[in-house]
Enzyme design. Structure first.
Site, PDB file in Angstrom:
ATOM      1  N   ASN A 163       6.285   4.804   1.967  1.00  0.00           N
ATOM      2  CA  ASN A 163       6.881   3.611   1.352  1.00  0.00           C
ATOM      3  C   ASN A 163       6.672   2.447   2.322  1.00  0.00           C
ATOM      4  OD1 ASN A 163       9.303   3.304   3.153  1.00  0.00           O
ATOM      5  ND2 ASN A 163       9.753   5.336   2.300  1.00  0.00           N
ATOM      6  N   GLY A 195       9.661  13.940  -0.303  1.00  0.00           N
ATOM      7  CA  GLY A 195       8.358  14.376  -0.800  1.00  0.00           C
ATOM      8  C   GLY A 195       7.363  14.684   0.307  1.00  0.00           C
ATOM      9  N   VAL A 196       6.118  14.286   0.083  1.00  0.00           N
ATOM     10  CA  VAL A 196       5.058  14.591   1.054  1.00  0.00           C
ATOM     11  C   VAL A 196       5.289  13.818   2.359  1.00  0.00           C
ATOM     12  CG1 VAL A 196       3.377  12.869   0.208  1.00  0.00           C
ATOM     13  CG2 VAL A 196       2.569  14.973   1.249  1.00  0.00           C
ATOM     14  N   ASP A 197       5.860  12.634   2.267  1.00  0.00           N
ATOM     15  CA  ASP A 197       6.195  11.818   3.445  1.00  0.00           C
ATOM     16  C   ASP A 197       7.146  12.592   4.370  1.00  0.00           C
ATOM     17  OD1 ASP A 197       6.377   9.598   5.087  1.00  0.00           O
ATOM     18  OD2 ASP A 197       7.536   8.371   3.686  1.00  0.00           O
ATOM     19  N   SER A 215       1.979   8.686  -5.729  1.00  0.00           N
ATOM     20  CA  SER A 215       2.877   8.086  -6.747  1.00  0.00           C
ATOM     21  C   SER A 215       3.337   9.044  -7.849  1.00  0.00           C
ATOM     22  CB  SER A 215       2.248   6.850  -7.427  1.00  0.00           C
ATOM     23  OG  SER A 215       2.298   5.721  -6.571  1.00  0.00           O
ATOM     24  N   THR A 216       2.855  10.311  -7.838  1.00  0.00           N
ATOM     25  CA  THR A 216       3.208  11.194  -8.966  1.00  0.00           C
ATOM     26  C   THR A 216       4.518  11.960  -8.765  1.00  0.00           C
ATOM     27  OG1 THR A 216       1.995  13.123  -8.138  1.00  0.00           O
ATOM     28  CG2 THR A 216       0.767  11.557  -9.526  1.00  0.00           C
ATOM     29  N   GLY A 217       5.190  11.708  -7.632  1.00  0.00           N
ATOM     30  CA  GLY A 217       6.469  12.376  -7.389  1.00  0.00           C
ATOM     31  C   GLY A 217       7.602  11.408  -7.635  1.00  0.00           C
ATOM     32  N   TYR A 251       7.858   8.316  -7.197  1.00  0.00           N
ATOM     33  CA  TYR A 251       7.480   7.032  -7.792  1.00  0.00           C
ATOM     34  C   TYR A 251       7.137   7.107  -9.277  1.00  0.00           C
ATOM     35  CZ  TYR A 251       7.655   4.396  -3.360  1.00  0.00           C
ATOM     36  OH  TYR A 251       8.073   3.759  -2.210  1.00  0.00           O
TER      37      TYR A 251
HETATM   38  N1  AR6 Z   1       1.560  18.625   0.173  1.00  0.00           N
HETATM   39  C1  AR6 Z   1       0.901  18.064  -0.856  1.00  0.00           C
HETATM   40  N2  AR6 Z   1       1.512  17.385  -1.857  1.00  0.00           N
HETATM   41  C2  AR6 Z   1       2.860  17.287  -1.792  1.00  0.00           C
HETATM   42  C3  AR6 Z   1       3.627  17.845  -0.746  1.00  0.00           C
HETATM   43  C4  AR6 Z   1       2.913  18.538   0.271  1.00  0.00           C
HETATM   44  N3  AR6 Z   1       3.543  19.087   1.308  1.00  0.00           N
HETATM   45  N4  AR6 Z   1       4.945  17.561  -0.987  1.00  0.00           N
HETATM   46  C5  AR6 Z   1       4.997  16.870  -2.148  1.00  0.00           C
HETATM   47  N5  AR6 Z   1       3.740  16.711  -2.645  1.00  0.00           N
HETATM   48  P1  AR6 Z   1       5.969  12.031  -3.465  1.00  0.00           P
HETATM   49  P2  AR6 Z   1       5.397   9.253  -4.320  1.00  0.00           P
HETATM   50  C6  AR6 Z   1       3.299  16.038  -3.877  1.00  0.00           C
HETATM   51  O1  AR6 Z   1       7.289  11.999  -4.121  1.00  0.00           O
HETATM   52  O2  AR6 Z   1       5.593   9.641  -5.738  1.00  0.00           O
HETATM   53  C7  AR6 Z   1       8.832   9.330  -0.424  1.00  0.00           C
HETATM   54  O3  AR6 Z   1      10.225   9.322  -0.248  1.00  0.00           O
HETATM   55  C8  AR6 Z   1       4.309  15.852  -4.967  1.00  0.00           C
HETATM   56  O4  AR6 Z   1       4.457  17.045  -5.722  1.00  0.00           O
HETATM   57  O5  AR6 Z   1       5.850  12.642  -2.125  1.00  0.00           O
HETATM   58  O6  AR6 Z   1       4.189   8.442  -3.955  1.00  0.00           O
HETATM   59  C9  AR6 Z   1       8.168   8.130   0.225  1.00  0.00           C
HETATM   60  O7  AR6 Z   1       8.823   7.754   1.426  1.00  0.00           O
HETATM   61  C10 AR6 Z   1       3.648  14.749  -5.783  1.00  0.00           C
HETATM   62  O8  AR6 Z   1       2.673  15.271  -6.679  1.00  0.00           O
HETATM   63  O9  AR6 Z   1       5.342  10.506  -3.310  1.00  0.00           O
HETATM   64  C11 AR6 Z   1       8.304   7.073  -0.826  1.00  0.00           C
HETATM   65  O10 AR6 Z   1       9.572   6.461  -0.776  1.00  0.00           O
HETATM   66  C12 AR6 Z   1       2.902  13.928  -4.726  1.00  0.00           C
HETATM   67  O11 AR6 Z   1       2.911  14.721  -3.536  1.00  0.00           O
HETATM   68  C13 AR6 Z   1       8.167   7.837  -2.111  1.00  0.00           C
HETATM   69  O12 AR6 Z   1       8.565   9.174  -1.810  1.00  0.00           O
HETATM   70  C14 AR6 Z   1       3.559  12.594  -4.429  1.00  0.00           C
HETATM   71  O13 AR6 Z   1       4.969  12.726  -4.480  1.00  0.00           O
HETATM   72  C15 AR6 Z   1       6.743   7.892  -2.591  1.00  0.00           C
HETATM   73  O14 AR6 Z   1       6.691   8.500  -3.862  1.00  0.00           O
END
Ligand code: AR6
Length: 176
Positions: free
Chosen positions: A27, A35-37, A124-126, A128
């Protein structure tokens, strides 16, 4: 000419990949999140946040669609490229263009840092909320067009954490 053979698709955890760079769906604050972050900062350790703090001190965070690079700390990758995806807002707020910019700018930064292999999560698919099929189309089109115009990246790994994203990227790759 597009180069689909350079794109691999896997189901798994991006923190385990020994790519030159893995991309983080961060973010704008660059201060971590869920999530991944969350997984990247947790597994990579405090060196990643230290680098992020230096970037914030210098430029005040990272705008949507932009990208910055840090150490990968304890991760098997060499670098983490942090990019900020758009929050889904119904599709009329230039979300597709901003999402495409994430992939382009992350790959450009990878090239500038000598990276040959780059792994992406489905940005963005989690949290966001970007619809999975639409996000997959944008991701694949953006990566393919970058690879068509730049020879230095040898491998892009699309890392999906669930079947829905895996199937969507797979369908987008088959179509393009
Ligand atoms: N490895 C690969 N993909 C993953 C992993 C992993 N370990 N963990 C989750 N994913 P998201 P966003 C997938 O929510 O939607 C954070 O709080 C997950 O299933 O991580 O871009 C940031 O700080 C999904 O398909 O990211 C921002 O505030 C994808 O990663 C916000 O979330 C993205 O999901 C960003 O939201």
């Amino acid at each position: 000419m597009s180069t689909p053979s350079k794109i691999q698709l896997i189901l798994g955890d991006i923190t385990k990949l020994p790519a030159d760079a893995i991309v983080n769906a961060a973010n704008s604050s660059l201060m971590g999140g869920g999530g991944v972050d969350g997984a990247i900062h947790r597994t990579g350790g405090p060196a990643i946040l230290e680098d992020c703090r230096k970037i914030v001190a210098k430029q005040g965070g990272c705008k949507t669609g932009h990208a910055v690079i840090t150490t990968a700390g304890n991760l098997p990758a060499k670098f983490v490229i942090h990019t900020v995806g758009p929050v889904w807002n119904g599709g009329h707020k230039a979300e597709a263009e901003k999402l495409a910019n994430c992939y382009r700018n992350a790959l450009q930064l990878a090239v500038e840092n000598g990276c040959k292999s780059v792994a992406f999560p489905c940005i963005s698919t989690g949290i966001y909320g970007y619809p999975i099929a639409e996000a997959a189309e944008v991701a694949v089109a953006a990566v393919q067009s970058f690879l068509a115009s730049n020879d230095s990246i040898e491998s892009v790994i699309m890392v999906c954490f669930d079947d829905a994203n895996f199937n969507a990227i797979s369908a987008a790759l088959a179509k393009h």
